[in-house]
Design an enzyme around this catalytic site. Structure first.
Site, PDB file in Angstrom:
ATOM      1  N   SER A  62       0.843  -1.201   0.000  1.00  0.00           N
ATOM      2  CA  SER A  62       0.000   0.000   0.000  1.00  0.00           C
ATOM      3  C   SER A  62       0.874   1.244   0.000  1.00  0.00           C
ATOM      4  CB  SER A  62      -0.947  -0.013   1.202  1.00  0.00           C
ATOM      5  OG  SER A  62      -1.903   1.012   1.070  1.00  0.00           O
ATOM      6  N   ASN A  63       0.337   2.373   0.379  1.00  0.00           N
ATOM      7  CA  ASN A  63       1.126   3.610   0.460  1.00  0.00           C
ATOM      8  C   ASN A  63       0.630   4.460   1.624  1.00  0.00           C
ATOM      9  OD1 ASN A  63      -1.094   5.345  -0.525  1.00  0.00           O
ATOM     10  ND2 ASN A  63      -0.824   4.099  -2.370  1.00  0.00           N
TER      11      ASN A  63
END
Ligand code: CTP
Length: 401
Positions: free
Chosen positions: A209-210
């Site tokens: 993810s980020n």
């Protein structure tokens, strides 16, 4: 900012949450509103009229007739004076009176005489709120056209935990502002916004993810909703509360889910804003069971995700407007322009990670809006809320032309 010079009646009834009305009055005054407090007699047990008179700068009214001054307070005049009437906290008893047209105190009489919008913020114990009588009364008030500020969930004065807490004063102010927001120009417009990160699982416990928090997308949803648009927010997993109950939120996890949610809705949208930080790649294999630790060096194949903006941009309909975001660390403008044309966007909102206070996690952002015709509008560092209004202003101008 919308409440400046607005005439506001704040009705306070006998609830332990009455102390929060002091904060409400202070916030309204801070915005430049004129505030007239009307309390029920029971409310005096919870907060003193002196506090509220001091904060509002006006004598507090409770009865029709003031013994000391010999003055009679005309409920019709008060009802006509107000631009908005806020009853916070509203007890089950007062709500029942309002729903049934009783006028046995100054507050309920002013309610009957008021021609302005009325916002009712209930506060009571969870079982009182759940009772069919209260539910029915609240439904009746809604049917009268009054707005209800949804009570929150939490610890209550009874010691029980549940729904029934007075909405926060900031929330009440925000709802009130909506009545006066200048830009109802967006009424009837449908806006679709992607927001937050996407998460792409390896196995049931791990993912790629980020750092996106989703704040910018949520602020955009709030601004366009406040401006009268019909907003749908397709949001990856974030820790933010829904910005407004009028906003439709579609919650997704992965880029594919976000794409599917947008594809189903894009045909209806007048404006699409791609504010999500979509994970560019996803694990090719997703394990059904938790992966065990074995190899020293683990190799995992990642596969390119669908580019939502590019795919929907390619199918853009006549008259539809699409806005993309570009978060860059280097060659900012060049990269942003590539995205603007490559994804067939009408505008691109550039923010650089090199600017302090911009990008992920901050409450602020420093944006430059670049339009298809080359117009560039740089903005200074602002709150994400203000940045959202800046973007909205540019869209507004485009639609006016
Ligand atoms: N976007 C999207 N779907 C993707 C990737 C990006 O909809 N799979 C959208 C973003 O929401 C944003 C714009 O495209 O509005 C640009 O996203 P960004 O991550 O800056 O660019 P990428 O195209 O992913 O390119 P790169 O990561 O190489 O900079």
């Amino acid at each position: 900012m919308y409440l400046k010079d607005k005439k506001i009646i704040v009705g306070i009834t006998g609830s332990i949450a009455a102390y929060k009305a002091a904060v409400l009055v202070r916030l309204l005054k801070k915005q430049g509103a004129e505030v007239q407090v009307i309390m029920t007699a029971d409310a005096h047990s919870f907060i003193t009229p002196l506090t509220l008179a001091t904060l509002s700068g006006r004598p507090v009214l409770t009865a029709y007739f003031d013994q000391e001054s010999g003055q009679w307070y005309n409920h019709v005049e008060l009802g006509l004076w107000a631009d908005i009437m806020i009853i916070a906290p509203a007890t089950a008893n007062t709500i029942a009176k309002l729903a049934n047209g009783l006028a046995d105190n100054l507050l309920s009489a002013v309610y009957l005489s008021a021609r302005c919008p009325v916002l009712v913020a209930p506060a009571m114990d969870l079982d009182m709120l759940k009772h069919p009588a209260t539910r029915k009364n609240l439904e009746t008030l809604k049917a009268f056209g009054n707005q209800i500020a949804a009570p929150g969930h939490g610890e209550l004065a009874s010691g029980l935990t549940g729904e029934g807490r007075l909405a926060e004063p900031e929330e009440i102010v925000r709802i009130s502002e909506k009545y006066f927001s200048r830009r109802r120009a967006f009424a009837g417009k449908k806006v679709l916004i992607t927001s937050g990160p996407t998460v792409e699982p390896f196995d049931p416990v791990r993912f790629v993810s980020n750092h996106s928090t989703g704040k910018m997308g949520y602020e955009l949803a709030k601004a366009f909703n406040d401006a009268g648009a019909d907003v749908t927010l397709v949001s990856g997993p974030v820790h933010l509360k829904s910005p407004d109950e009028d906003i439709t939120i579609v919650r997704v996890q992965t880029a594919l889910q976000m794409y599917n949610a947008c594809r189903e809705r894009v045909a209806d949208a007048d404006l699409v804003i791609f504010a999500a930080a979509v994970a560019d790649y996803r694990p090719d294999d997703v394990l059904e069971y938790k992966m065990k630790k074995s190899e020293e060096v683990l190799q995992w194949q990642l596969r390119k995700n669908v580019d939502i903006a590019r795919t929907l941009g390619a199918g853009k309909k006549e008259g539809q407007l699409m806005i993309g975001f570009a978060l860059e660390t280097d060659n900012e403008k060049e990269n942003a322009l590539k995205k603007l044309t490559g994804k067939n966007m009408d505008m691109i909102v550039l923010n650089s990670l090199q600017d302090e206070g911009a990008g992920f996690g901050h409450d602020t952002n420093k944006i430059t809006v670049i339009e298809k015709d080359g117009t560039e509008t740089p903005f200074v560092l602002k709150t994400k809320e203000q940045a959202a209004w800046d973007i909205l202003s540019i869209v507004e101008k485009k639609w006016e032309n």
